[in-house]
Motif scaffolding. Structure first.
Motif, PDB file in Angstrom:
ATOM      1  N   TYR A 188      -3.563  -5.426   4.694  1.00 43.08           N
ATOM      2  CA  TYR A 188      -4.875  -4.805   4.023  1.00 43.08           C
ATOM      3  C   TYR A 188      -4.819  -3.338   3.979  1.00 43.08           C
ATOM      4  O   TYR A 188      -4.955  -2.757   3.038  1.00 43.08           O
ATOM      5  CB  TYR A 188      -6.075  -5.296   4.821  1.00 43.08           C
ATOM      6  CG  TYR A 188      -7.505  -4.558   4.431  1.00 43.08           C
ATOM      7  CD1 TYR A 188      -8.074  -5.072   3.245  1.00 43.08           C
ATOM      8  CD2 TYR A 188      -7.752  -3.437   5.086  1.00 43.08           C
ATOM      9  CE1 TYR A 188      -9.238  -4.511   2.649  1.00 43.08           C
ATOM     10  CE2 TYR A 188      -8.983  -2.735   4.838  1.00 43.08           C
ATOM     11  CZ  TYR A 188      -9.807  -3.337   3.555  1.00 43.08           C
ATOM     12  OH  TYR A 188     -11.067  -2.745   3.072  1.00 43.08           O
ATOM     13  N   THR A 192      -4.620  -1.060   0.537  1.00 41.70           N
ATOM     14  CA  THR A 192      -5.983   0.072   0.583  1.00 41.70           C
ATOM     15  C   THR A 192      -5.093   1.194  -0.077  1.00 41.70           C
ATOM     16  O   THR A 192      -5.648   1.865  -0.832  1.00 41.70           O
ATOM     17  CB  THR A 192      -6.522   0.069   1.854  1.00 41.70           C
ATOM     18  OG1 THR A 192      -7.290  -1.091   2.099  1.00 41.70           O
ATOM     19  CG2 THR A 192      -7.676   1.214   1.672  1.00 41.70           C
ATOM     20  N   SER A 197      -9.071  -2.565  -4.231  1.00 46.21           N
ATOM     21  CA  SER A 197     -10.147  -2.798  -3.576  1.00 46.21           C
ATOM     22  C   SER A 197     -10.437  -3.910  -2.957  1.00 46.21           C
ATOM     23  O   SER A 197      -9.574  -4.930  -2.879  1.00 46.21           O
ATOM     24  CB  SER A 197     -11.493  -2.816  -4.845  1.00 46.21           C
ATOM     25  OG  SER A 197     -11.030  -3.967  -5.663  1.00 46.21           O
ATOM     26  N   ASP A 198     -11.537  -3.961  -2.152  1.00 50.78           N
ATOM     27  CA  ASP A 198     -11.630  -5.409  -1.545  1.00 50.78           C
ATOM     28  C   ASP A 198     -11.537  -6.323  -2.192  1.00 50.78           C
ATOM     29  O   ASP A 198     -10.828  -7.607  -1.912  1.00 50.78           O
ATOM     30  CB  ASP A 198     -12.986  -5.313  -0.714  1.00 50.78           C
ATOM     31  CG  ASP A 198     -12.834  -4.281   0.707  1.00 50.78           C
ATOM     32  OD1 ASP A 198     -11.674  -3.923   0.879  1.00 50.78           O
ATOM     33  OD2 ASP A 198     -14.013  -3.805   0.777  1.00 50.78           O
TER      34      ASP A 198
END
Length: 313
Positions: A188, A192, A197-198
Motif C-alpha cells: 500500500y 501511495t 488513490s485508495d
C-alpha cells in the motif's frame, strides 16, 4: 578423469528416498478412515441417485414405488411438464435474478466493508468489527425486520430478497482476515508513493490478488440466495415474484386433490397426483443443477480462500 566423473555423479545424484514403514496402528487407522469415507459417500450419493432415477421414470412407476436406483419405464414427462409450466419457469428466472443480482450486491458491499477494516490505519475498526460480530450473535427478530422492510417500501418487491440479507458477517470476517494477511502495508505504501488513490489501489491491486476469497464469498452468497425460501415466504405476495423454492414448496406441500366425485374426475385426479409425485423429483433435480454446475469452477479457489481467510491473521 573417470574417477573425478564418478565422484561428481555421486555428489549430484539424489539420495534414495527413505520409505517409512506403516505400523499396525497406522494401517488400522487408515482402514477406518477409508471405511468412514465410503460410508459418507454412500449416504450422500444414494439419495441423489434415487431422486434422479425417480425424475426420469414414469409417473405410474414412481407412484407404485417400483423405482430404486435406476429409472423404471424411462420417461421425460416430468421435465416436459416442468419446463412447460409458466409458473415454474418464472420461478426459475426469478431465482437466477435473485442469485446473480444478490451475489453482486453482497460481494460488493462485503469487500467495501472488509477492506477498510483490514487496514491498521483505519480509525475505529475494532469498534465497528465488534458491532458487526454483535449483530451476528443477536438480531432484532422477525417482526422488527419485517417492519423495517415495510417502512423502506421494499415489501413485495425484488429488493426484499437481496437487501435485508445483503451482508453476511461471517463472509466479512473471512474477507477481512484474507486482506490483512495477504495484502501487506508495504504494498500500500509503495502504491501511495506512485500516486495511487485508495480506490485505485483496491481496484488494481487488491482485487486481482484476492480472487480466491472473492470466489469463496461469491459461492456462499450465491448458494444462500438460490436456496432462499423463508424471506420470499415472508416478504413476497405476488406469485410472479416467487423464486423456484416457493414454487417447489407449493408442489411438494400444497398439492392437494380437489374436484367432484365422478369417475372421470377421480381418474383425472389420480393422474394428476401421479404426475405430481414424479414432478417433485424433477423439480429437485432442476433446482439443484445450477449449483452443481457452478461449484467445479470455483472449487479450486474454495479451500485456499477459506483456509487463508479463516486461519491466518
Amino acid at each position: 578423469m573417470s574417477l573425478s566423473l564418478q565422484a561428481f555423479r555421486r555428489t549430484t545424484e539424489r539420495p534414495d528416498s527413505t520409505v517409512i514403514a506403516e505400523t499396525r496402528t497406522d494401517k488400522i487407522f487408515l482402514f477406518g478412515v477409508k471405511i468412514m469415507l465410503w460410508v459418507a459417500l454412500i449416504l450422500v450419493a444414494v439419495p441423489i441417485v434415487y431422486i434422479v432415477a425417480n425424475s426420469f421414470s414414469s409417473a405410474s412407476a414412481v407412484s407404485a414405488g417400483r423405482v430404486l436406483l435406476w429409472p423404471v419405464e424411462p420417461s421425460l414427462q416430468a421435465y416436459k411438464v416442468a419446463f412447460g409450466d409458466p409458473q415454474i419457469m418464472q420461478g426459475y428466472l426469478n431465482s437466477f435474478i435473485y442469485a446473480i443480482g444478490g451475489t453482486l450486491i453482497s460481494v460488493t458491499l462485503t469487500i467495501a466493508i472488509a477492506y477498510p477494516l483490514s487496514r491498521r490505519t483505519f480509525f475505529g475498526r475494532n469498534l465497528i468489527m465488534s458491532v458487526l460480530i454483535f449483530t451476528m450473535l443477536f438480531s432484532g427478530g422477525l417482526i422488527p425486520t419485517y417492519l423495517v422492510v415495510q417502512d423502506l417500501g421494499m415489501l413485495n418487491t425484488r429488493w426484499a430478497m437481496v437487501i435485508p440479507s445483503a451482508i453476511g458477517v461471517w463472509q466479512v470476517i473471512i474477507a477481512r482476515t484474507f486482506f490483512r494477511s495477504t495484502i501487506p502495508d508495504e504494498l500500500y505504501e509503495a502504491a501511495t508513493i506512485d500516486g495511487a488513490s485508495d480506490l485505485r489501489f483496491l481496484w488494481s491491486i487488491v482485487l486481482p490478488l484476492s480472487k480466491p476469497v472473492i470466489a469463496v464469498i461469491a459461492l456462499m452468497y450465491a448458494i444462500t440466495q438460490w436456496n432462499s425460501y423463508f424471506d420470499a415466504l415472508v416478504y413476497l405476495k405476488d406469485p410472479s415474484l416467487y423464486p423456484l423454492q416457493i414454487v417447489l414448496r407449493n408442489v411438494l406441500i400444497l398439492n392437494t386433490a380437489t374436484g367432484g366425485s365422478t369417475t372421470q374426475n377421480l381418474a383425472q385426479q389420480l393422474d394428476q397426483q401421479q404426475l405430481a409425485n414424479v414432478l417433485k423429483y424433477a423439480l429437485i433435480v432442476i433446482s439443484s443443477l445450477p449449483v452443481l454446475i457452478i461449484y467445479p469452477f470455483v472449487a479450486r479457489h474454495f479451500t485456499k480462500g477459506v483456509m487463508v481467510g479463516a486461519v491466518k491473521g
